[in-house]
Design a protein around this motif. Structure first.
Motif, PDB file in Angstrom:
ATOM      1  N   SER A 144      -2.484 -15.763 -19.190  1.00 56.27           N
ATOM      2  CA  SER A 144      -2.379 -16.657 -17.974  1.00 56.27           C
ATOM      3  C   SER A 144      -2.649 -16.055 -16.737  1.00 56.27           C
ATOM      4  O   SER A 144      -2.928 -16.733 -15.785  1.00 56.27           O
ATOM      5  N   HIS A 145      -2.847 -14.761 -16.798  1.00 52.50           N
ATOM      6  CA  HIS A 145      -3.315 -14.143 -15.649  1.00 52.50           C
ATOM      7  C   HIS A 145      -4.608 -13.874 -15.354  1.00 52.50           C
ATOM      8  O   HIS A 145      -5.502 -13.897 -16.442  1.00 52.50           O
ATOM      9  N   THR A 146      -4.990 -13.917 -14.099  1.00 53.06           N
ATOM     10  CA  THR A 146      -6.431 -13.778 -13.794  1.00 53.06           C
ATOM     11  C   THR A 146      -6.907 -12.228 -13.640  1.00 53.06           C
ATOM     12  O   THR A 146      -5.833 -11.494 -13.774  1.00 53.06           O
ATOM     13  N   ALA A 147      -7.995 -11.920 -13.710  1.00 57.03           N
ATOM     14  CA  ALA A 147      -8.531 -10.671 -13.458  1.00 57.03           C
ATOM     15  C   ALA A 147      -7.862 -10.066 -12.067  1.00 57.03           C
ATOM     16  O   ALA A 147      -7.634  -8.690 -12.298  1.00 57.03           O
ATOM     17  N   ARG A 148      -8.012 -10.566 -11.252  1.00 56.20           N
ATOM     18  CA  ARG A 148      -7.774 -10.352 -10.008  1.00 56.20           C
ATOM     19  C   ARG A 148      -5.866 -10.060  -9.919  1.00 56.20           C
ATOM     20  O   ARG A 148      -5.514  -8.993  -9.505  1.00 56.20           O
ATOM     21  N   ASP A 149      -5.220 -11.231 -10.621  1.00 55.90           N
ATOM     22  CA  ASP A 149      -3.765 -10.911 -10.777  1.00 55.90           C
ATOM     23  C   ASP A 149      -3.343  -9.555 -11.606  1.00 55.90           C
ATOM     24  O   ASP A 149      -2.547  -8.629 -11.094  1.00 55.90           O
ATOM     25  N   HIS A 150      -4.189  -9.486 -12.790  1.00 54.15           N
ATOM     26  CA  HIS A 150      -4.020  -8.195 -13.591  1.00 54.15           C
ATOM     27  C   HIS A 150      -4.167  -6.692 -12.714  1.00 54.15           C
ATOM     28  O   HIS A 150      -3.366  -5.918 -12.775  1.00 54.15           O
ATOM     29  N   LEU A 151      -5.444  -6.713 -12.214  1.00 51.14           N
ATOM     30  CA  LEU A 151      -5.479  -5.572 -11.283  1.00 51.14           C
ATOM     31  C   LEU A 151      -4.530  -5.291 -10.185  1.00 51.14           C
ATOM     32  O   LEU A 151      -4.117  -4.121 -10.013  1.00 51.14           O
ATOM     33  N   ARG A 152      -4.089  -6.413  -9.544  1.00 48.56           N
ATOM     34  CA  ARG A 152      -3.275  -6.329  -8.748  1.00 48.56           C
ATOM     35  C   ARG A 152      -1.733  -5.598  -9.092  1.00 48.56           C
ATOM     36  O   ARG A 152      -1.204  -4.878  -8.393  1.00 48.56           O
ATOM     37  N   VAL A 153      -1.550  -6.229 -10.127  1.00 48.25           N
ATOM     38  CA  VAL A 153      -0.124  -5.727 -10.882  1.00 48.25           C
ATOM     39  C   VAL A 153      -0.178  -4.243 -11.206  1.00 48.25           C
ATOM     40  O   VAL A 153       0.486  -3.526 -10.812  1.00 48.25           O
ATOM     41  N   TYR A 154      -1.252  -3.909 -11.612  1.00 42.98           N
ATOM     42  CA  TYR A 154      -1.715  -2.578 -12.175  1.00 42.98           C
ATOM     43  C   TYR A 154      -1.823  -1.698 -10.913  1.00 42.98           C
ATOM     44  O   TYR A 154      -1.135  -0.537 -10.877  1.00 42.98           O
ATOM     45  N   ALA A 155      -2.319  -2.147  -9.936  1.00 45.35           N
ATOM     46  CA  ALA A 155      -2.328  -1.343  -8.583  1.00 45.35           C
ATOM     47  C   ALA A 155      -0.998  -1.053  -7.916  1.00 45.35           C
ATOM     48  O   ALA A 155      -0.714   0.043  -7.520  1.00 45.35           O
ATOM     49  N   ALA A 156      -0.149  -1.966  -7.965  1.00 42.71           N
ATOM     50  CA  ALA A 156       1.066  -1.959  -7.403  1.00 42.71           C
ATOM     51  C   ALA A 156       2.000  -1.163  -8.196  1.00 42.71           C
ATOM     52  O   ALA A 156       2.711  -0.077  -7.679  1.00 42.71           O
ATOM     53  N   MET A 157       1.821  -1.146  -9.533  1.00 44.88           N
ATOM     54  CA  MET A 157       2.720  -0.080 -10.627  1.00 44.88           C
ATOM     55  C   MET A 157       2.148   1.266 -10.289  1.00 44.88           C
ATOM     56  O   MET A 157       3.174   2.075 -10.329  1.00 44.88           O
ATOM     57  N   GLY A 158       0.926   1.607  -9.990  1.00 49.26           N
ATOM     58  CA  GLY A 158       0.464   2.865  -9.837  1.00 49.26           C
ATOM     59  C   GLY A 158       0.327   3.433  -8.467  1.00 49.26           C
ATOM     60  O   GLY A 158      -0.132   4.520  -8.099  1.00 49.26           O
ATOM     61  N   GLY A 159       0.996   2.585  -7.562  1.00 50.56           N
ATOM     62  CA  GLY A 159       1.000   2.775  -6.208  1.00 50.56           C
ATOM     63  C   GLY A 159      -0.493   3.012  -5.735  1.00 50.56           C
ATOM     64  O   GLY A 159      -0.633   3.799  -4.679  1.00 50.56           O
ATOM     65  N   HIS A 160      -1.474   2.299  -6.120  1.00 50.95           N
ATOM     66  CA  HIS A 160      -3.072   2.462  -5.541  1.00 50.95           C
ATOM     67  C   HIS A 160      -3.285   1.363  -4.639  1.00 50.95           C
ATOM     68  O   HIS A 160      -2.730   0.206  -4.556  1.00 50.95           O
ATOM     69  N   PRO A 161      -3.937   1.395  -3.614  1.00 47.17           N
ATOM     70  CA  PRO A 161      -4.310   0.414  -2.584  1.00 47.17           C
ATOM     71  C   PRO A 161      -4.942  -0.825  -3.133  1.00 47.17           C
ATOM     72  O   PRO A 161      -5.648  -0.747  -3.914  1.00 47.17           O
TER      73      PRO A 161
END
Length: 229
Positions: free
Chosen positions: A88-105
């Protein structure tokens, strides 16, 4: 930052998946990790990424085991499959979640969507993505931390010809910028155009290693003939 595999062994009960394997994937190069199905490639990569414990030997990144890296996703980006997306996640959602988890901008999200050619599909649920689109998103996820090392298991599976060229150019560019790229593949023609160095594994053992020069298909097939003797 080199990948060093040294006298690596892994047994699953009575089955020896990796048997005394030693090779190096160096910084600034694309190293093709080749071998038939069941040769031990994926097991080796999973040990390198701390997902499987070795029976003996070591697999290190810049001299450290994966578990000892202080910021793993800033050091290593990995693609072992392309199925790990919430439908149900979009590609943008997916990358934002992983960016937040990794502490990436968060700015990396738009940058990598564009780099992966997914901008126009960025707000569609991933359940509707083709295999090739999933492969592109998986690589974009691996690149979020701008890692020094990439470990990729069959990243070209399901890519159309445009995607194959995109992948080749992306990996060659990363290596030219000093990254270490270890990539497994069964497509020898594409590996011949991509790789600087090669490590061939058969039955869990190193069969050949060195510069990816000459007839790569013949090198690969010759290791099979030697194994059967």
């Amino acid at each position: 930052m080199n990948i060093e595999v040294t006298d690596l062994r892994k047994r699953f009960g009575r089955v020896t998946a990796v048997d005394g394997l030693t090779f190096t994937a160096r910084a600034g190069a694309v190293t093709a990790f080749l071998g038939p199905n069941g040769a031990g490639k994926t097991t080796t990569m999973r040990i390198l990424l701390g997902l499987v414990a070795p029976t003996s030997g070591t697999a290190t990144i810049g001299g450290r085991a994966y578990r000892d890296l202080p910021r793993p996703t800033r050091t290593v980006g990995a693609v072992l499959d392309a199925a790990g997306f919430h439908p149900s996640h979009t590609a943008r959602d997916h990358l934002r979640v992983y960016a937040a988890m990794g502490g990436h901008p968060d700015a990396r999200v738009a940058e990598l969507l564009d780099r992966a050619g997914l901008t126009t599909a960025a707000d569609r649920p991933t359940r509707g993505y083709s295999t090739g689109m999933r492969r592109r998103l998986a690589l974009a996820t691996a690149l979020l931390g701008d890692p020094a090392v990439l470990v990729l298991d069959e990243p070209g599976n399901g890519l159309d010809p445009d995607g194959v060229v995109w992948l080749r150019e992306t990996l060659r560019d990363l290596a030219a910028r000093g990254r270490t790229v270890l990539v497994s593949s069964h497509v020898l023609g594409e590996v011949d155009r991509l790789a600087d160095e090669v490590a061939v594994i058969r039955e869990g053992r190193l069969a050949a290693a060195g510069p990816a020069t000459g007839d790569l298909e013949e090198l690969y097939l010759s290791t099979g003939r030697e194994t059967r003797r």
